[in-house]
Scaffold this active site. Structure first.
Site, mmCIF file in Angstrom:
data_model
loop_
_atom_site.group_PDB
_atom_site.id
_atom_site.type_symbol
_atom_site.label_atom_id
_atom_site.label_comp_id
_atom_site.label_asym_id
_atom_site.label_seq_id
_atom_site.Cartn_x
_atom_site.Cartn_y
_atom_site.Cartn_z
ATOM 1 C CG ASP A 176 -6.437 4.085 -17.934
ATOM 2 O OD1 ASP A 176 -6.914 3.689 -19.006
ATOM 3 O OD2 ASP A 176 -5.217 4.139 -17.717
ATOM 4 C CG ASP A 324 -1.200 6.576 -20.622
ATOM 5 O OD1 ASP A 324 -2.244 6.596 -19.949
ATOM 6 O OD2 ASP A 324 -0.896 5.637 -21.380
#
Length: 541
Positions: A176, A324
């Site tokens: 990420d 997330d």
């Protein structure tokens, strides 16, 4: 914070109810176990190496899928993108939700006919797909479906083997970080392309907007009314920095599978709203224009209340990538398989990391990944908390083996400090010291006791079965539910060796209170039980 907390909390409840032992299933998430399938007999080095290889393959697949999504989005293949997403949502809303409902119904002892269940699941699935991709709906409904998708996928991911799970979380946090910040990163170029085209991201994103402003689908990609602002938006710059007109500047924080994003409102003079001035996605030149616009007031700008560019106006909200939600909940769900203390520690760490990410967003005013800080703190707090909770394995003279948490009792108190001597005094005779029992460990916390064909797994308090736990007997019978001082106490389920079962209240290991009894023919008798008997029970067909 609230939707993230709800997603993590429901994931923990599902894990504690349906998979408290943390049983891994390599077929559930096959992509995470392509190279290595974890075995209990493997060494720590083998587990770490295999888990690392699995995580790298998983990351490569995610990166490849993101790149393919970028190409399809760039070439305008919107029907293909949303067709695939709709098919994936149908599987989650209908098939996986149905499997969860069946497990929960079996757990609580309720029955439902197949037609009714299929009818409810079909309507639930159709409404969810229409809400997410097709028609405008109340924002709360869309948020609820988005959170439910995160819960389902996170629960699926909790079935990944333990070592692979933790290594995967770390690898995805690093991915990420690179995908958002490095030039040419998959998420970075995808977000920039969406902003350049003034289009919505082709992803499942949780949208949070204040109630003062009515929600409309695609609000963040509204075009500025003036020509100069439109030309700047086409070049990838923000309408707030255009210098004239009124518009929205898009802000994003990319996360695993989505972005954390928001909208910034500019006034008629191009000066950004002071409360909405959080971040700006773009190169250094655009950020400099943003700072200049904020520093110098423009002609015609007004700070009075009621204007479109007034300082009291709030931003439209933020957008948080569904990835997330999934990885936060996966972390906390995995922690729930060990102990609730690790759950609380991991939850606090994740929320703290999300808060730190938002502060960094306001400080640097550029796109930031939402996973790395929260995942790093969550993993760190989990292992620190687990190390603080003493665990061990004990062997007893009768052949029993206990493995789990414990505490040491009988530690001698610290010796008191001797008073300062004041002159020579006759030493007083002290009574003989009482014999002190040596310190001993007692079962306390969560652990498993095995004695022959008998097994108890659950909570212990001061060497007694106390709390939630399950006991398996040599005869094949088993009890699962609440315990108090080594006795069944509270809600529990007892299954007899011949197939009969009782679900309901217990008092001192006796069926007493409201409950239901299922006989060998499958008939369910429900009612009030008294001291082990059930006079007046009614049969529920």
């Amino acid at each position: 914070m609230a939707p993230v907390s709800i997603c993590m909390a429901i994931t923990v409840l599902l894990v504690k109810a349906l998979n408290p032992e943390g049983t891994a299933d390599t077929t559930t998430v096959a992509i995470a176990t392509l190279a290595y399938q974890e075995q209990d007999t493997d060494s720590a080095g083998q587990k770490l190496g295999g888990a690392l290889l699995n995580a790298i393959i998983f990351m490569a697949v995610i990166a490849g899928m993101t790149f393919v999504l970028f190409l399809l989005f760039k070439w305008g293949c919107y029907k293909l993108i949303y067709g695939y997403m709709g098919f994936a949502m149908l599987n989650i809303f209908f098939f996986f939700t149905g499997a969860l409902v069946l497990q929960l119904l079996r757990l609580i002892g309720l029955h439902m006919d197949l037609f009714s269940l299929a009818f409810l699941l079909f309507n639930f699935s159709v409404l969810g797909i229409l809400s997410l991709f097709v028609m405008p709906v109340p924002l709360l409904l869309k948020q609820s479906y988005t959170v439910w998708v995160g819960i389902c996928v996170a629960y699926i991911f909790t079935h990944i083997p333990e070592w692979t799970s933790w290594v995967l979380l770390v690898i995805m946090a690093l991915y990420d970080l690179a995908a958002v910040l490095l030039p040419g990163g998959p998420l970075k170029i995808l977000v920039e392309l969406a902003i350049e085209r003034q289009q919505e991201l082709p992803a499942l994103i949780y949208e949070s907007r204040p109630t003062q402003r009515p929600y409309q689908r695609g609000m963040w990609r509204r075009q500025p009314p003036t020509g100069s602002s439109s030309s700047n938006a086409a070049d990838g710059s923000s309408s707030a920095a255009a210098g004239s007109g009124s518009g929205l500047a898009h802000v994003a924080v990319a996360g695993g599978g989505g972005v954390l994003a928001g909208e910034i409102v500019s006034g008629s003079g191009g000066s950004p709203n002071v409360f909405a001035r959080v971040a700006l996605l773009g190169d250094q030149q655009h950020r400099s224009s943003w700072d200049e616009a904020a520093a110098s007031p423009q002609p015609g700008s007004s700070s009075s209340d009621g204007g479109e560019g007034s300082e009291g106006e709030l931003p439209d909200g933020i957008k948080l990538g569904l990835g997330d939600f999934i990885f936060y909940s996966m972390l906390v769900g995995r922690a729930a398989m060990y102990d609730m203390m690790t759950v609380f520690a991991s939850y606090i760490a994740v929320i703290s990391g999300l808060g730190i990410t938002l502060m960094l967003l306001a400080l640097y005013r550029k796109a930031l990944p939402a996973l790395p800080v929260s995942i790093a703190l969550g993993v760190l707090f989990y292992f620190l908390t687990r190390l603080e909770l003493q665990t061990g394995r004990f062997y007893y003279k009768d052949g029993a083996i206990y493995e789990g948490q414990y505490k040491v009792v009988g530690l001698p108190p610290p010796a008191p400090a001797e008073p300062a001597k004041k002159g020579a005094k006759k030493k007083e005779e002290e009574p003989p010291a009482q014999p002190v029992e040596p310190p001993k460990p007692v079962r306390h916390g969560v652990g498993t006791l095995k004695c022959g064909d008998y097994t108890y797994t659950g909570e212990w308090v001061d060497d007694e079965m106390h709390g939630q736990g399950s006991f398996s007997f040599a005869s094949g019978a088993c009890y699962e539910g609440a315990w108090q001082h080594n006795k069944y106490q509270g809600q529990g389920r007892y299954c007899f060796p011949d197939g009969k079962a009782y679900q309901g209240d217990w008092v001192s290991s006796v069926m007493h209170g409201q409950g239901s009894f299922t006989d060998t023919e499958g008939h369910c008798w429900a009612g009030q039980f008294y001291n082990g008997a059930g006079p007046g029970l009614t049969c529920q067909l």
